[in-house]
Scaffold this active site. Structure first.
Site, short mmCIF file in Angstrom:
data_model
loop_
_atom_site.label_atom_id
_atom_site.label_comp_id
_atom_site.label_asym_id
_atom_site.label_seq_id
_atom_site.Cartn_x
_atom_site.Cartn_y
_atom_site.Cartn_z
N ASN A 9 0.97 -1.10 0.64
CA ASN A 9 -0.01 0.10 0.53
C ASN A 9 0.82 0.97 -0.13
O ASN A 9 1.57 1.70 1.15
CB ASN A 9 -0.88 -0.36 1.07
CG ASN A 9 -1.36 1.53 1.27
OD1 ASN A 9 -1.52 2.29 0.38
ND2 ASN A 9 -2.46 1.60 2.69
N LYS A 11 -0.16 4.67 -0.35
CA LYS A 11 -1.10 5.34 0.12
C LYS A 11 -0.45 6.98 -0.04
O LYS A 11 -0.20 6.33 -1.38
CB LYS A 11 0.20 5.41 1.71
CG LYS A 11 -0.54 4.30 2.62
CD LYS A 11 0.35 4.56 4.41
CE LYS A 11 -0.21 3.11 4.70
NZ LYS A 11 0.02 3.19 6.05
N HIS A 94 -9.57 0.92 4.78
CA HIS A 94 -7.97 0.46 6.00
C HIS A 94 -8.13 2.03 6.85
O HIS A 94 -8.96 2.91 7.01
CB HIS A 94 -6.95 2.05 4.46
CG HIS A 94 -5.34 1.79 5.53
ND1 HIS A 94 -5.46 2.60 6.38
CD2 HIS A 94 -4.51 0.33 5.32
CE1 HIS A 94 -3.64 1.95 6.69
NE2 HIS A 94 -3.85 1.00 5.41
N GLU A 96 -6.83 4.05 7.93
CA GLU A 96 -6.48 5.92 7.52
C GLU A 96 -7.96 6.21 7.24
O GLU A 96 -7.90 7.42 7.34
CB GLU A 96 -5.31 5.87 6.90
CG GLU A 96 -4.25 5.52 7.69
CD GLU A 96 -3.41 5.56 6.63
OE1 GLU A 96 -3.22 5.44 6.04
OE2 GLU A 96 -2.18 4.44 7.75
N GLU A 164 -4.75 -4.91 10.68
CA GLU A 164 -4.02 -4.33 10.25
C GLU A 164 -3.96 -3.48 12.11
O GLU A 164 -4.73 -2.27 11.77
CB GLU A 164 -4.06 -3.19 9.60
CG GLU A 164 -3.20 -4.12 8.31
CD GLU A 164 -2.89 -2.37 7.43
OE1 GLU A 164 -1.48 -2.78 6.76
OE2 GLU A 164 -3.69 -1.81 6.91
N GLY A 170 2.51 2.07 10.95
CA GLY A 170 3.20 3.45 10.46
C GLY A 170 4.35 3.63 12.14
O GLY A 170 5.15 4.78 11.87
N SER A 210 4.30 -1.99 10.06
CA SER A 210 5.77 -2.08 10.75
C SER A 210 6.17 -3.17 10.23
O SER A 210 7.22 -3.41 11.25
CB SER A 210 5.49 -1.85 11.98
OG SER A 210 5.68 -0.37 12.54
P1 13P Z 1 3.48 0.33 7.70
O1 13P Z 1 3.46 -0.48 6.94
O2 13P Z 1 4.67 1.72 7.20
O3 13P Z 1 3.72 0.08 9.20
O4 13P Z 1 1.84 0.97 7.07
C1 13P Z 1 0.75 0.06 6.90
C2 13P Z 1 -0.35 -0.24 6.16
O5 13P Z 1 -1.12 0.50 6.67
C3 13P Z 1 -0.46 -0.76 5.15
O6 13P Z 1 -1.34 -0.66 4.61
#
Ligand code: 13P
Length: 247
Positions: A9, A11, A94, A96, A164, A170, A210
């Site tokens: 992803n 983002k 997701h 976010e 997740e 992150g 992560s």
């Molecule tokens: P990170 O791997 O940057 O922690 O993000 C995970 C994520 O949200 C993938 O959709």
């Protein structure tokens, strides 16, 4: 056996130049033929990704989708448009989008259903916040998020679930492999109750939060961890190490 699956992803990151170079790197890599790889670049770069990708085991995904085919829905993207571009996957739910854009469980479920009905496969993201984790309600939260979907979607063949935990996204603080396994097991047990043992046994459950080239092999022997959804590290060469982490 469930096929190992690695999602990337991106983002809201990247430029024409950087994304072309990421995909070129993937094109040059010797990828295992038995790993399904799906990368999700930002919407403006979906066509570029479809055009640049030369790997037969790599597919392109949207990060978002709407629950209508067309019409007066400014800023939204329909699954029909995705298919028109050669994009056969989308993320939904997701964290976010749940937290920043305030998408509800019900809206996410509707988008998931419409994408599936339109022939677009879905990576359905679920997971608890730190507060919910500390309150001991992780499996209640993931059950609620899943139930919104299972209420209106009966065929889960084209759904991949991505667990997740928000506190791991992150932050550099990945869940331990055992923590992920315990939660994945709980998620699968819940799915057995709601969509039946046969379907639940086939659904791939990815871990995200992560994940990097170094920690990916730690999850190797965890029977309910069927792959990863990778954020930050999917923009780096180590994404290939994650894809190869089960070799
Ligand atoms: P990170 O791997 O940057 O922690 O993000 C995970 C994520 O949200 C993938 O959709």
């Amino acid at each position: 056996a469930r096929q190992f699956f690695v999602g990337g992803n991106f983002k809201m990151n990247g430029t024409k130049e950087s994304l072309t170079s990421i995909i070129d790197n993937l094109n040059k890599a010797e990828l295992p033929s038995n790993v399904e790889v799906v990368i999700a670049p930002p919407a403006p770069y979906l066509s570029l990704a479809v055009a640049e990708n030369k790997q037969k085991t790599v597919f392109i995904s949207s990060q978002n989708v709407f629950n209508k085919a067309s019409g007066a829905y400014t800023g939204e993207i329909s699954p029909q448009q995705l298919k028109d571009l050669g994009v056969h996957w989308t993320l939904t739910g997701h964290s976010e989008r749940r937290t920043i854009i305030k998408e509800s469980d019900e809206f996410i479920a509707e988008k998931t259903k419409f994408a599936l009905d339109s022939g677009v496969s879905v990576i359905l993201c679920i997971g608890e916040t730190l507060e919910e984790r500390q309150g001991g309600i992780t499996l209640e939260v993931t059950a609620r998020q899943l139930d919104a979907v299972s209420k209106i979607v009966s065929d889960w063949t084209n759904i991949v679930v991505a667990y997740e935990p928000v506190w791991a996204i992150g932050t550099g603080l990945a869940a331990t492999a055992q923590d992920a396994q315990d939660t994945h097991k709980g998620i699968r047990e819940h799915l057995v109750k709601t969509i039946g043992a046969e379907q639940a046994g086939k659904v791939r459950i990815l871990y995200g939060g992560s994940v990097n080239g170094k920690n990916a092999p730690d999850f190797k022997d965890k029977v309910d961890v069927d792959g990863f959804l990778v954020g930050g590290a999917s923009l780096k060469p180590e994404f290939v190490d994650i894809i190869k982490s089960r070799l």
